[in-house]
Scaffold this active site. Structure first.
Site, PDB file in Angstrom:
ATOM      1  N   GLU A  23       0.683  -1.127  -0.214  1.00 57.80           N
ATOM      2  CA  GLU A  23      -0.077   0.106  -0.015  1.00 57.80           C
ATOM      3  C   GLU A  23       0.734   1.337   0.192  1.00 57.80           C
ATOM      4  O   GLU A  23       0.443   2.259  -0.448  1.00 57.80           O
ATOM      5  CB  GLU A  23      -1.093   0.089   1.204  1.00 57.80           C
ATOM      6  CG  GLU A  23      -2.013  -1.017   1.035  1.00 57.80           C
ATOM      7  CD  GLU A  23      -1.796  -2.450   1.230  1.00 57.80           C
ATOM      8  OE1 GLU A  23      -0.585  -2.711   1.683  1.00 57.80           O
ATOM      9  OE2 GLU A  23      -2.836  -3.299   0.911  1.00 57.80           O
ATOM     10  N   HIS A  35     -11.236  -5.838   8.320  1.00 54.91           N
ATOM     11  CA  HIS A  35     -12.221  -5.383   7.069  1.00 54.91           C
ATOM     12  C   HIS A  35     -13.384  -4.467   7.533  1.00 54.91           C
ATOM     13  O   HIS A  35     -14.244  -4.792   6.619  1.00 54.91           O
ATOM     14  CB  HIS A  35     -12.503  -6.931   6.604  1.00 54.91           C
ATOM     15  CG  HIS A  35     -11.648  -7.653   6.178  1.00 54.91           C
ATOM     16  ND1 HIS A  35     -10.432  -8.136   6.668  1.00 54.91           N
ATOM     17  CD2 HIS A  35     -11.039  -7.909   4.657  1.00 54.91           C
ATOM     18  CE1 HIS A  35      -9.866  -9.168   6.025  1.00 54.91           C
ATOM     19  NE2 HIS A  35      -9.970  -8.726   4.630  1.00 54.91           N
TER      20      HIS A  35
HETATM   21  C1  LIG Z   1      -1.773  -5.024   4.226  1.00 52.41           C
HETATM   22  C2  LIG Z   1      -2.823  -5.790   3.319  1.00 52.41           C
HETATM   23  N1  LIG Z   1      -3.135  -5.441   2.160  1.00 52.41           N
HETATM   24  C3  LIG Z   1      -4.160  -6.197   1.428  1.00 52.41           C
HETATM   25  C4  LIG Z   1      -4.879  -7.079   2.018  1.00 52.41           C
HETATM   26  C5  LIG Z   1      -5.707  -8.135   1.349  1.00 52.41           C
HETATM   27  N2  LIG Z   1      -5.366  -9.242   0.779  1.00 52.41           N
HETATM   28  C6  LIG Z   1      -5.728 -10.403   1.786  1.00 52.41           C
HETATM   29  S1  LIG Z   1      -4.762 -11.802   0.869  1.00 52.41           S
HETATM   30  C7  LIG Z   1      -4.122 -10.885  -0.294  1.00 52.41           C
HETATM   31  C8  LIG Z   1      -3.183 -11.484  -1.515  1.00 52.41           C
HETATM   32  C9  LIG Z   1      -2.225 -12.330  -0.886  1.00 52.41           C
HETATM   33  O1  LIG Z   1      -1.404 -12.826  -1.724  1.00 52.41           O
HETATM   34  P1  LIG Z   1      -0.291 -13.871  -1.127  1.00 52.41           P
HETATM   35  O2  LIG Z   1       0.620 -13.115  -0.375  1.00 52.41           O
HETATM   36  O3  LIG Z   1       0.453 -14.180  -2.416  1.00 52.41           O
HETATM   37  O4  LIG Z   1      -0.710 -15.022  -0.544  1.00 52.41           O
HETATM   38  P2  LIG Z   1      -1.878 -16.042  -0.712  1.00 52.41           P
HETATM   39  O5  LIG Z   1      -2.967 -15.149  -0.164  1.00 52.41           O
HETATM   40  O6  LIG Z   1      -1.776 -16.483  -2.050  1.00 52.41           O
HETATM   41  O7  LIG Z   1      -1.494 -17.156   0.064  1.00 52.41           O
HETATM   42  C10 LIG Z   1      -4.581  -9.540  -0.336  1.00 52.41           C
HETATM   43  C11 LIG Z   1      -4.167  -8.354  -1.291  1.00 52.41           C
HETATM   44  C12 LIG Z   1      -4.287  -7.627   3.248  1.00 52.41           C
HETATM   45  N3  LIG Z   1      -4.724  -8.721   3.940  1.00 52.41           N
HETATM   46  N4  LIG Z   1      -3.354  -6.683   3.869  1.00 52.41           N
END
Ligand SMILES: Cc1ncc(C[n+]2csc(CCOP(=O)(O)OP(=O)(O)O)c2C)c(N)n1
Ligand SMILES: Cc1ncc(C[n+]2csc(CCOP(=O)(O)OP(=O)(O)O)c2C)c(N)n1
Ligand SMILES: [Mg+2]
Ligand SMILES: [Mg+2]
Lengths: 405, 328, 405, 328
Positions: B63, B132
């Site tokens: 972010e 959230h």
């Molecule tokens: C700081 C933050 N920004 C956005 C989110 C929303 N979000 C939750 S999971 C995700 C994707 C995560 O991808 P990855 O790191 O590849 O992990 P995966 O879910 O694939 O295990 C996002 C953008 C969050 N939880 N925290």
């Protein structure tokens, strides 16, 4: 493309006969989409042991395992998957607010989780149900959180397993700080296996873009801290593929921060176990941090709220089904004679019991009371919080007086 | 010309983005999953397909990076609209927002303008896991250099977002996520006469003023309807902007009713309600028959979702606040 | 150990005769404290051209320079140093709130600054006075900021030079975003040298630990953006040496983010020019980002508020005096016959004039009025700001009425 | 036993850290330049020499990292005291503070305790460049899960810092940087009877109450002295803690004087003064003869230092506020 039980690779399929030589060659020829030539693999998708191409160094950790250990891995894999599918189903039926499936990532987590020692400490994200399982956490604790009953109400010290962390990246710094504490406790490099301690912090592929992750690399590197950064590259960060998150493979990031980075086949439980064991031992003995990239795939939607048909092809998912982590391990276990039909059947039965227990316990789980809002905001009471507690209580009481609620 | 259409807040926001992008090639959208997926709430749906990957950008998951590069794009003459996926994930960008976005205009004595809109789906009530369901407007309202607005209905969603994009000041644009799917009539052609930073009296009344914004507007309107049945006349003001604050509209109402209840989801402590109460009390001291009453989220972190309804102001708590105001 | 004019290496010293062969060998044998074997150097501390060891690739950029260009570099170096020393003196005399000296880093900045084209855009930290100079900014603009008269009141678009950024790391992301804008404008890879544009973003060694810097690497890498990250490794982040900030050399960080990283001798204006030129050309032509680490030394205190005797040895500073960026360049210019005594004298005289002008203009600089608090907080007025403006005006007027102020 | 000593706030803080580190080997100090340099304000001077690099750690230049690792250290049983070099540099750590530090205790239903102290030299008046003069307490006070305190004199500096380190809750500990070198008598042996979160009436009076904290306490005391010469009796309350707020002390004073002026350096908009005004107005509605008056930094980013004296409340502006309170 929501994944249902049917979409999961058929665990019961029969062992395929493949000769070792061919398998070794194939693993050497791996292209970027299969993990590339640097990926450490001990068991290929057909369930054959890989004997060359980087595997040699790590094989001794697997050789040290007893058949019982290996059967334990299988049991873990199957039970965790079954638990996960049940949770997904419970969410569909409105019993959970959300579920985050680990489908496809079981081997990454069980291999890693079984390489931890009791005194180690794990810092999960929100998808580490397999790690939670290995740390002895009752799966209902995870259910409670995703049901909205609590926000992670376990004691991390009891399990060596921190609360789930939803804000991407935060946990890597907490883990690094914890590892700095381990160093200050003198619990590194003593040679005493009951004492030497390491930390493992989890992250996804998308998470590697976050400032916190990279700061964790800096702090761990500078302090030589006993921490393993374990990145499950499941190819997707919700709808975004690796290309939108990074320009260089994840495991290569480590070098620029001064510690080793490795890629391991995340769908090969033997490899994830061996590589994690090696790197955790390294950390415990005082040789500092490392980064493990587990090459795997998110077989389900990102969460139950997600709809992956919007952004990925089912053909990719089909491809990865052929690399299923459980099927290959079963093939190998059977081929090596470490397990037989009766064992596999018993595990399936245990999985059914687990699923039934989870279902019942979920449906019966009570909602928290109003004090849950105010309890534990602070250790020592805070006047304005207590004033609000009293106000809410009085307000709720007023309905009772009126006989309304 | 299109006639008035019935649409949800979500669709209205999507239509507003589309219109702004059509009108000005400098308008860009960036954020996590805003491209093919169209955002986790589908607010940017189909925009990447129609405007291309250069204008609708799936960013890395970071972010501060999203915000910092948006500011950089604005420095180059673009008008970025940033999507923060959920309210609780804006904090990694806090430094860029507070130290750069809010201050570069004054730092450069006006040489730099940053027409950046930061869209944040805000608030609770959707049964989500932690982080959230947050309401963090007080942080940004306290940050001079930013303007902070909330839409509460499809028409405002459509027009306010376009006004925000057209504004040369950086704007935190809050969207009431639990109301995304509520519908309303939107006239897509007739621009509003109301300025982006003006409050709107959404229901006239004479006994007590209810000041609210975002998701609480509907709650307050519902409360006013119930109160009317009980013979109480509540005036409901949708503040729309919490920085700046439209004091003339508020003051006129309070001078008429003599009583003010402020309603928001965020915890009350050092929240928007405090500012409104302090300010109105100072300017309308002799008109107030009762202290300003705050009906807000409790002073605690957002609770597990199973009890979020106890945390959030609802119709009954609003009416309880009205009772307290009238008890004086 | 506050640095005074006397501590600066004597720029007027005579050229030393050293043969090229010896110099080349020495540069090959460089240990970690002299920048290591990977460091690109075109002019060694004795003022001899280095012909091997990585220099070859970049030499053509220097060969393309006219003697006038080279004399211009010298003039820049001397004037910027003199300006800096005058500002330090003004701070000591209470005329500035603070000064941040660039002493010792002149060659890093002038070499880099002269490799930029008018359409390029620079994103400085707070110590980039040499870059400001090259971008045509009146040095009084910097004085005004450190005097507390304004907070950077220039128009970045006019100079291709962003406001100073004090919050460590922020500017790297702004620069990356700007570079993404350049791409969207189609101002990359057109082959038109008047059009193709690149960005340079500055940072210190300490800054490399910040999340923002690493996120900038991610965004620039993923987007292939035309940006050069220029890190002046002056060995110190206030009191903390490199060892407290990183575990691997800075230039090696880039590889893990998918773009090249180079180390250049930051006290060698020919090398910083040539390497920056190469990397900016690369960016302008559409080949994406790169990281340049300029190996240099902060000869003065961190700022005028700092007292480096608390944390570093004067012997180190003495060692670095021998690597002075101006002395070596003067030696070489004279040796090559590009400049003579009259030229050097004229530059000295110009420096004196500059210093005098800065001194006078500083002392005469008026304080801002009360409206400076409220002007430009917003483009369109904000009711509560305007209310406060009126309140302060009325309040101040009340004193005038009373005849107090 | 040491007798009472005359010392500066800076020295008192240093002595407090030393005492806390001597008393408990789990107490650690970390931050930028806190080691050999002893911090840019020398608050940690000589501590590294005496307690070693493992307990007084020069960190990499990354505030989120500093805060995140401090939380991790606390999870392992340590009691970290973090130094943020200047107020304006806490924002990169905002996410860790708001999402983890403030919430892990409640997230874990009490299983996790985070005895972390975040020391922040705060406020203006030192002629510094931008980002070095900020007052950001409203952000943290609005964040439930944190406690937020200010010391204003050497005795409080000495004892409050020790109390904060001993507390099992995370505490934002603000130090009035422009007062670091002001001296006072400190009794190093006799612990205070006053709880860390209690306000103190530092001057009794009957006409108007002045509520203040941190650097403004001296300003208010000076104002009260001048007012006394003019025949006005001001009661000055050093709030010391802004979260929680010691309402009984405030209310008792307001019930007596009927008038309240709140003074702080931060911009007024959605600042602490708003909360105090709203809260006191609600609880003391019938005692107040005038609206609560706020004398604060103006609603604008901190200005260039040459005019910071116009931005900051000073003796005259405090008295002007008193006049306004009395005008009602
Ligand atoms: C700081 C933050 N920004 C956005 C989110 C929303 N979000 C939750 S999971 C995700 C994707 C995560 O991808 P990855 O790191 O590849 O992990 P995966 O879910 O694939 O295990 C996002 C953008 C969050 N939880 N925290
Ligand atoms: C976010 C942030 N934290 C702390 C500071 C205080 N600070 C100013 S300069 C500095 C050291 C910077 O070191 P380096 O990046 O090496 O740059 P140099 O000053 O040596 O040029 C610090 C800690 C700051 N300006 N910003
Ligand atoms: Mg992923
Ligand atoms: Mg440095």
């Amino acid at each position: 493309m929501p994944v249902s039980d049917n979409d999961v690779a058929d665990v019961s399929r029969e062992p395929v006969a493949v000769d070792h030589h061919e398998s070794t060659l194939r693993s050497r020829r791996r292209g970027p989409y299969d993990g590339g030539p640097d990926m450490i693999q001990l068991l290929d998708p057909e369930g054959q042991r890989v004997l060359h191409g980087g595997a040699e160094e790590y094989a001794h950790h697997v050789d040290a395992l007893t058949p019982e250990d290996l059967r334990g891995f299988y049991r873990d894999l199957v039970l965790v998957r079954r638990f996960d599918l049940e949770a997904t189903a419970l969410q569909r039926q409105g019993e959970l607010g959300l579920w985050v499936s680990l489908l496809g990532q079981e081997a990454s987590q069980i291999g890693c989780g079984r390489a931890l020692r009791p005194q180690d400490h794990a810092f999960p994200g929100y998808r580490e149900h397999g790690i939670a399982w290995c740390r002895g956490l009752d799966p209902m604790r995870l259910i409670a959180m995703y049901r909205g009953v609590d926000r992670c109400a376990w004691d991390p010290a009891e399990f060596g397993f921190h609360t789930y962390t939803i804000v991407i990246g935060n946990q890597a710094l907490l883990g690094t700080g914890y590892a700095m504490g381990v160093q200050r406790d003198g619990a590194v490099g003593t040679g005493d296996p009951e004492r030497d301690t390491a930390v493992v912090a989890f992250m996804g592929d998308g998470a590697t873009a976050q400032g916190d992750i990279n700061e964790a690399f800096v702090f761990a590197g500078v302090n030589d801290s006993p921490i393993v950064f374990f990145c499950q590259n499941n190819q997707w960060a919700i709808s975004e593929p690796n290309e939108r998150q990074m320009r260089s493979p994840i495991y290569k990031r480590a070098d620029g921060f001064g510690f080793p980075g490795l890629r391991v086949d995340g769908n090969d439980v033997l490899a994830t176990y061996a590589v994690t064991k090696e790197m955790m031992d390294r950390a415990r003995s005082g040789q500092g941090p490392s980064l493990i990239e587990a090459w795997t795939y998110r077989m389900a939607a990102h969460t139950t709220s997600d709809d992956p048909t919007k952004y990925r092809f089912s053909a990719d998912v089909e491809l990865w089904k052929l690399r299923d982590p459980i099927a290959r391990f079963k093939t190998w276990l059977a081929h090596e004679g470490h397990a037989d039909g009766a064992f596999f059947k018993a595990v399936d039965a245990e999985a059914d019991e687990l699923a039934a227990r989870v279902r019942t316990a979920t449906v019966e789980m009570p909602d928290p009371g109003m004090d849950e809002i105010f309890d534990h905001v602070y250790v020592e009471p805070h006047a304005q919080v207590e004033q609000d507690r009293a106000a809410l209580r009085a307000y709720l009481d007023s309905f009772e007086d009126e006989g309304v609620a | 010309m299109m006639a008035a259409q019935r649409m949800t807040i979500a669709k209205a926001l999507n239509a507003a983005l589309r219109k702004a992008m059509e009108a000005d090639p400098k308008v860009l959208v960036q954020g996590e999953d805003v491209g093919k997926l169209g955002g986790v709430f589908r607010i940017t749906e189909h925009l990447q397909k129609d405007f291309g990957e250069d204008r609708v950008m799936d960013t890395p998951l970071a972010e501060s990076g999203i915000m910092g590069t948006a500011i950089g794009l604005a420095l180059r003459g673009y008008r970025p609209v940033v999507e923060i996926q959920f309210d609780g994930f804006v904090y990694p960008a806090f430094d860029q927002i507070v130290s750069q976005l809010a201050k570069l205009h004054s730092r450069s004595r006006g040489a730099i303008k940053l027409p950046v809109v930061v869209r944040i789906p805000m608030g609770g009530g959707i049964g989500a896991v932690e982080h959230h369901s947050e309401s963090n407007e007080a942080y940004f309202a306290h940050t001079l250099g930013l303007k902070v607005v909330f839409c509460s209905n499809p028409t405002d969603a459509y027009w306010m977002l376009q006004q925000a994009i057209a504004s040369d000041d950086p704007i935190i644009f809050y969207e009431p996520k639990r109301r995304y799917h509520e519908k309303g009539e939107v006239d897509l052609d007739v621009p509003p006469t109301l300025d982006l930073f003006s409050a709107r009296v959404v229901r006239e009344g004479s006994d007590v003023t209810l000041a609210c914004y975002g998701p609480m507007v509907k709650t307050c309107l519902d409360a006013a309807a119930v109160a009317a049945e009980e013979g109480r006349s509540l005036e409901v003001i949708d503040l729309r902007s919490v920085s700046p604050l439209d004091m003339p509209t508020l003051e006129a109402s309070v001078r008429k009713t003599g009583r003010l209840v402020v309603v928001h989801e965020a915890s009350g402590y050092v929240g928007m309600g405090a500012e409104i109460a302090a300010r109105v009390t100072e300017s309308c001291f002799y008109s107030l028959e009762a202290p300003v009453i705050r009906v807000t989220g409790w002073n605690a972190p957002y609770p597990p979702s199973k009890i979020e309804e106890l945390f959030l102001p609802d119709l009954d708590r609003v009416l309880d606040g009205v009772d307290r105001a009238l008890a004086h």
